[in-house]
Motif scaffolding. Sequence first.
Motif, PDB file in Angstrom:
ATOM      1  N   GLY A  35       0.850  -1.402   0.347  1.00  0.00           N
ATOM      2  CA  GLY A  35       0.065   0.107  -0.210  1.00  0.00           C
ATOM      3  C   GLY A  35       0.755   1.055  -0.061  1.00  0.00           C
ATOM      4  N   PHE A  36       1.865   0.956  -0.754  1.00  0.00           N
ATOM      5  CA  PHE A  36       3.094   2.131   0.040  1.00  0.00           C
ATOM      6  C   PHE A  36       2.432   3.154  -1.526  1.00  0.00           C
ATOM      7  CE2 PHE A  36       4.206   0.939   3.238  1.00  0.00           C
ATOM      8  CZ  PHE A  36       5.124   1.574   4.071  1.00  0.00           C
ATOM      9  N   GLY A  37       2.924   4.002  -2.406  1.00  0.00           N
ATOM     10  CA  GLY A  37       2.722   5.453  -2.944  1.00  0.00           C
ATOM     11  C   GLY A  37       4.368   5.424  -3.577  1.00  0.00           C
ATOM     12  N   GLU A  38       4.266   5.761  -4.388  1.00  0.00           N
ATOM     13  CA  GLU A  38       5.663   6.750  -4.398  1.00  0.00           C
ATOM     14  C   GLU A  38       5.701   8.520  -5.179  1.00  0.00           C
ATOM     15  OE1 GLU A  38       9.223   7.419  -7.954  1.00  0.00           O
ATOM     16  OE2 GLU A  38       7.762   5.964  -9.081  1.00  0.00           O
ATOM     17  N   ILE A  39       6.872   8.975  -4.262  1.00  0.00           N
ATOM     18  CA  ILE A  39       6.678  10.212  -3.998  1.00  0.00           C
ATOM     19  C   ILE A  39       8.223  10.607  -4.519  1.00  0.00           C
ATOM     20  CG2 ILE A  39       7.933  10.138  -1.827  1.00  0.00           C
ATOM     21  CD1 ILE A  39       6.631  12.541  -0.633  1.00  0.00           C
ATOM     22  N   ARG A  40       8.069  11.828  -4.964  1.00  0.00           N
ATOM     23  CA  ARG A  40       9.698  12.584  -5.926  1.00  0.00           C
ATOM     24  C   ARG A  40       9.532  13.975  -5.609  1.00  0.00           C
ATOM     25  NH1 ARG A  40       9.510  10.176 -12.472  1.00  0.00           N
ATOM     26  NH2 ARG A  40       8.638   7.701 -11.717  1.00  0.00           N
ATOM     27  N   THR A  41      10.453  13.484  -5.001  1.00  0.00           N
ATOM     28  CA  THR A  41      10.560  15.294  -4.477  1.00  0.00           C
ATOM     29  C   THR A  41      11.857  16.187  -4.995  1.00  0.00           C
ATOM     30  OG1 THR A  41      12.322  14.498  -2.709  1.00  0.00           O
ATOM     31  CG2 THR A  41      10.281  14.846  -2.398  1.00  0.00           C
ATOM     32  N   PRO A  42      12.432  16.844  -4.737  1.00  0.00           N
ATOM     33  CA  PRO A  42      13.542  17.980  -5.666  1.00  0.00           C
ATOM     34  C   PRO A  42      14.755  17.765  -5.288  1.00  0.00           C
ATOM     35  CG  PRO A  42      11.630  19.797  -4.806  1.00  0.00           C
ATOM     36  CD  PRO A  42      11.340  18.052  -4.038  1.00  0.00           C
ATOM     37  N   LEU A  43      15.481  17.175  -6.033  1.00  0.00           N
ATOM     38  CA  LEU A  43      17.047  17.394  -5.889  1.00  0.00           C
ATOM     39  C   LEU A  43      17.708  17.926  -4.638  1.00  0.00           C
ATOM     40  CD1 LEU A  43      18.309  15.988  -9.373  1.00  0.00           C
ATOM     41  CD2 LEU A  43      17.433  14.565  -7.289  1.00  0.00           C
ATOM     42  N   PHE A  44      17.405  19.099  -4.585  1.00  0.00           N
ATOM     43  CA  PHE A  44      18.361  20.140  -3.960  1.00  0.00           C
ATOM     44  C   PHE A  44      16.965  20.963  -3.046  1.00  0.00           C
ATOM     45  CE2 PHE A  44      17.400  22.586  -7.545  1.00  0.00           C
ATOM     46  CZ  PHE A  44      17.321  23.401  -7.497  1.00  0.00           C
ATOM     47  N   GLU A  45      17.303  21.728  -1.725  1.00  0.00           N
ATOM     48  CA  GLU A  45      16.267  21.057  -0.897  1.00  0.00           C
ATOM     49  C   GLU A  45      17.226  23.239  -0.092  1.00  0.00           C
ATOM     50  OE1 GLU A  45      13.069  20.927  -0.343  1.00  0.00           O
ATOM     51  OE2 GLU A  45      13.068  18.697  -0.427  1.00  0.00           O
ATOM     52  N   ASN A  46      16.545  23.472   0.537  1.00  0.00           N
ATOM     53  CA  ASN A  46      17.244  24.898   1.416  1.00  0.00           C
ATOM     54  C   ASN A  46      17.649  24.193   2.439  1.00  0.00           C
ATOM     55  OD1 ASN A  46      15.557  27.518   0.257  1.00  0.00           O
ATOM     56  ND2 ASN A  46      13.725  26.760   0.558  1.00  0.00           N
ATOM     57  N   THR A  47      18.495  24.439   2.760  1.00  0.00           N
ATOM     58  CA  THR A  47      20.230  24.081   3.450  1.00  0.00           C
ATOM     59  C   THR A  47      19.653  23.674   4.729  1.00  0.00           C
ATOM     60  OG1 THR A  47      22.055  25.024   2.014  1.00  0.00           O
ATOM     61  CG2 THR A  47      22.300  24.043   4.304  1.00  0.00           C
ATOM     62  N   GLU A  48      18.434  24.776   5.670  1.00  0.00           N
ATOM     63  CA  GLU A  48      18.110  24.221   6.436  1.00  0.00           C
ATOM     64  C   GLU A  48      16.881  23.606   7.176  1.00  0.00           C
ATOM     65  OE1 GLU A  48      15.013  27.231   9.891  1.00  0.00           O
ATOM     66  OE2 GLU A  48      14.855  27.648   7.933  1.00  0.00           O
ATOM     67  N   LEU A  49      16.566  22.967   5.847  1.00  0.00           N
ATOM     68  CA  LEU A  49      15.935  21.696   6.126  1.00  0.00           C
ATOM     69  C   LEU A  49      16.900  20.499   6.345  1.00  0.00           C
ATOM     70  CD1 LEU A  49      13.122  19.930   5.927  1.00  0.00           C
ATOM     71  CD2 LEU A  49      13.570  19.477   3.610  1.00  0.00           C
ATOM     72  N   PHE A  50      17.644  20.407   6.631  1.00  0.00           N
ATOM     73  CA  PHE A  50      18.621  19.472   6.411  1.00  0.00           C
ATOM     74  C   PHE A  50      18.861  19.647   7.751  1.00  0.00           C
ATOM     75  CE2 PHE A  50      18.125  19.264   2.206  1.00  0.00           C
ATOM     76  CZ  PHE A  50      17.963  17.726   1.583  1.00  0.00           C
ATOM     77  N   LEU A  51      19.677  20.906   8.079  1.00  0.00           N
ATOM     78  CA  LEU A  51      20.291  21.457   9.496  1.00  0.00           C
ATOM     79  C   LEU A  51      19.567  20.403  10.456  1.00  0.00           C
ATOM     80  CD1 LEU A  51      21.834  24.671   8.954  1.00  0.00           C
ATOM     81  CD2 LEU A  51      23.207  22.376   8.925  1.00  0.00           C
ATOM     82  N   ARG A  52      17.827  21.476  10.133  1.00  0.00           N
ATOM     83  CA  ARG A  52      16.757  20.903  11.320  1.00  0.00           C
ATOM     84  C   ARG A  52      16.609  19.682  11.416  1.00  0.00           C
ATOM     85  NH1 ARG A  52      12.842  25.621  10.947  1.00  0.00           N
ATOM     86  NH2 ARG A  52      11.455  24.792  12.019  1.00  0.00           N
ATOM     87  N   GLY A  53      16.434  19.107  10.356  1.00  0.00           N
ATOM     88  CA  GLY A  53      15.505  17.476  10.075  1.00  0.00           C
ATOM     89  C   GLY A  53      16.698  16.313  10.292  1.00  0.00           C
ATOM     90  N   ILE A  54      18.469  16.458   9.656  1.00  0.00           N
ATOM     91  CA  ILE A  54      19.390  15.776  10.179  1.00  0.00           C
ATOM     92  C   ILE A  54      19.870  15.919  11.003  1.00  0.00           C
ATOM     93  CG2 ILE A  54      20.819  14.555   9.012  1.00  0.00           C
ATOM     94  CD1 ILE A  54      20.660  15.475   6.459  1.00  0.00           C
ATOM     95  N   GLY A  55      20.296  16.969  11.356  1.00  0.00           N
ATOM     96  CA  GLY A  55      20.931  16.917  13.096  1.00  0.00           C
ATOM     97  C   GLY A  55      22.131  18.118  12.265  1.00  0.00           C
ATOM     98  N   GLU A  56      22.860  18.982  13.327  1.00  0.00           N
ATOM     99  CA  GLU A  56      23.576  19.194  12.739  1.00  0.00           C
ATOM    100  C   GLU A  56      25.193  19.233  13.793  1.00  0.00           C
ATOM    101  OE1 GLU A  56      23.667  24.023  13.583  1.00  0.00           O
ATOM    102  OE2 GLU A  56      21.773  24.062  13.434  1.00  0.00           O
ATOM    103  N   THR A  57      25.208  18.243  13.969  1.00  0.00           N
ATOM    104  CA  THR A  57      25.936  17.057  14.622  1.00  0.00           C
ATOM    105  C   THR A  57      26.476  16.279  13.534  1.00  0.00           C
ATOM    106  OG1 THR A  57      25.163  15.917  15.709  1.00  0.00           O
ATOM    107  CG2 THR A  57      25.962  18.148  16.922  1.00  0.00           C
ATOM    108  N   THR A  58      25.605  15.512  13.284  1.00  0.00           N
ATOM    109  CA  THR A  58      25.495  14.049  12.459  1.00  0.00           C
ATOM    110  C   THR A  58      26.801  14.595  11.086  1.00  0.00           C
ATOM    111  OG1 THR A  58      24.105  14.789  10.582  1.00  0.00           O
ATOM    112  CG2 THR A  58      23.300  13.612  12.385  1.00  0.00           C
ATOM    113  N   ASP A  59      27.668  13.461  11.067  1.00  0.00           N
ATOM    114  CA  ASP A  59      28.605  13.076   9.838  1.00  0.00           C
ATOM    115  C   ASP A  59      28.086  14.035   8.432  1.00  0.00           C
ATOM    116  OD1 ASP A  59      30.758  12.392  11.902  1.00  0.00           O
ATOM    117  OD2 ASP A  59      30.580   9.676  11.102  1.00  0.00           O
TER     118      ASP A  59
END
Length: 422
Positions: A35-59
């Motif tokens: 029951g999973f449907g495909e999603i396609r997102t942009p190849l680039f995003e605002n950097t802030e998304l990854f800073l907040r989402g992944i974590g600033e201390t991660t490798d």
Amino acid sequence: MAITAPRGTQDFLPEQTAEWQMLEAKIRRICALYGFGEIRTPLFENTELFLRGIGETTDVVTKEMYTFVDRGGRSMTLRPENTASVVRSFLEHKLYGEQKVHKFYYMGPMFRHDRPQAGRYRQFNQFGVEAIGSKDPAVDAEIISLAFQLFRELGLNDLVLHLNSVGCPSCRPIYRQKLLDFFADKKESLCDDCRERLEKNPLRVLDCKADGEKMMNMGVPLITEHLCESCQSHFQQVQQYLQAVGIPFVKDPRLVRGLDYYTNTAFEIMYAPLGAQSTVCGGGRYDGLIAEVGGPSTPGIGFAVGMERLLLTLKEQGLLTVPVGVPPIFIVALGEAARAKAFVLQQALRARQIAAEIDLMGRSMKGQMKAANKAGAGYTVIIGEEELARQEVQVRNMMTKEQIAVPMNELVTYMESNRRDD
């Protein structure tokens, strides 16, 4: 000096692309079953998304992201993973207003400035799933089951699930303090990276590739011994669901994953024949991520699979089988008038979903027959001056070597009939 592909990237030629298409088709079929449907997102995003989402201390954030300033002066980053992007899309389209479990899967390129090695590239492809909207332990077990079914259908049977719980905002701060107290007089025994992690995110010290085993021998406190009642219950229920469907697992208290957004369930699936580098899939629950990037508190869980590494594993184990397509029909034409007719017949066959080719290199009849063999043609259709005069073609079965004359205006019908009989 010749221009080559950037280091850590690669081209996929048609023969290799066929392998990718086989894997992608298998993934799409399994995801549809669940029951999973495909999603396609942009190849680039605002950097802030990854800073907040992944974590600033991660490798990933501190060492590996491809970040650039665009012409508008905005900081942009090529996506290093896709969970944060899926969450951003979930929020942007206000899907949280629908009271249901949202099931997404994705396939596509990610980018990390890492040291290239076998199965690991700077532009690499990931397949992943995300289930957003439910904290039910059955969801955890369901997506793990999806991964196991995919791997087993690909022929990877010697699988072991490594399972852990990394707690929640209620119990993790207590555990964090336990770690800080434990390492208070042991900092000098840690590597440089771990000393830095200890200040920013002590849990990630356990993820150290260099000193992880040494820490266990030192008697480091384990997160599973400090879970709150709710986290303990959730962890137990996940295990019960997995046992009920026969998925083997080992509890691995060192498993914390490399991204800061994980809560509760964390897991990796290992394929034993790969030896030291045996992880083929990793994921976990991220119940705090959506709130972290600005949305309402919403639970979620997912996993990701490196597709290059998976294909390499299948090749090494002799499990990569690409279905052979229907052999094409090759039309051998002698002379300009015959070639013009061959072009028309080729298009007429294609219009009826029959693969057909003509010579485009000006070869002799012998050269064209060689090309037909090289193309793996099932039938060769021969047109020369005599055939044009009689308005017929010679059709040769390349397997049996039988050859018969067929009227030109009946060729398509004849080939349709013979394809059904093959």
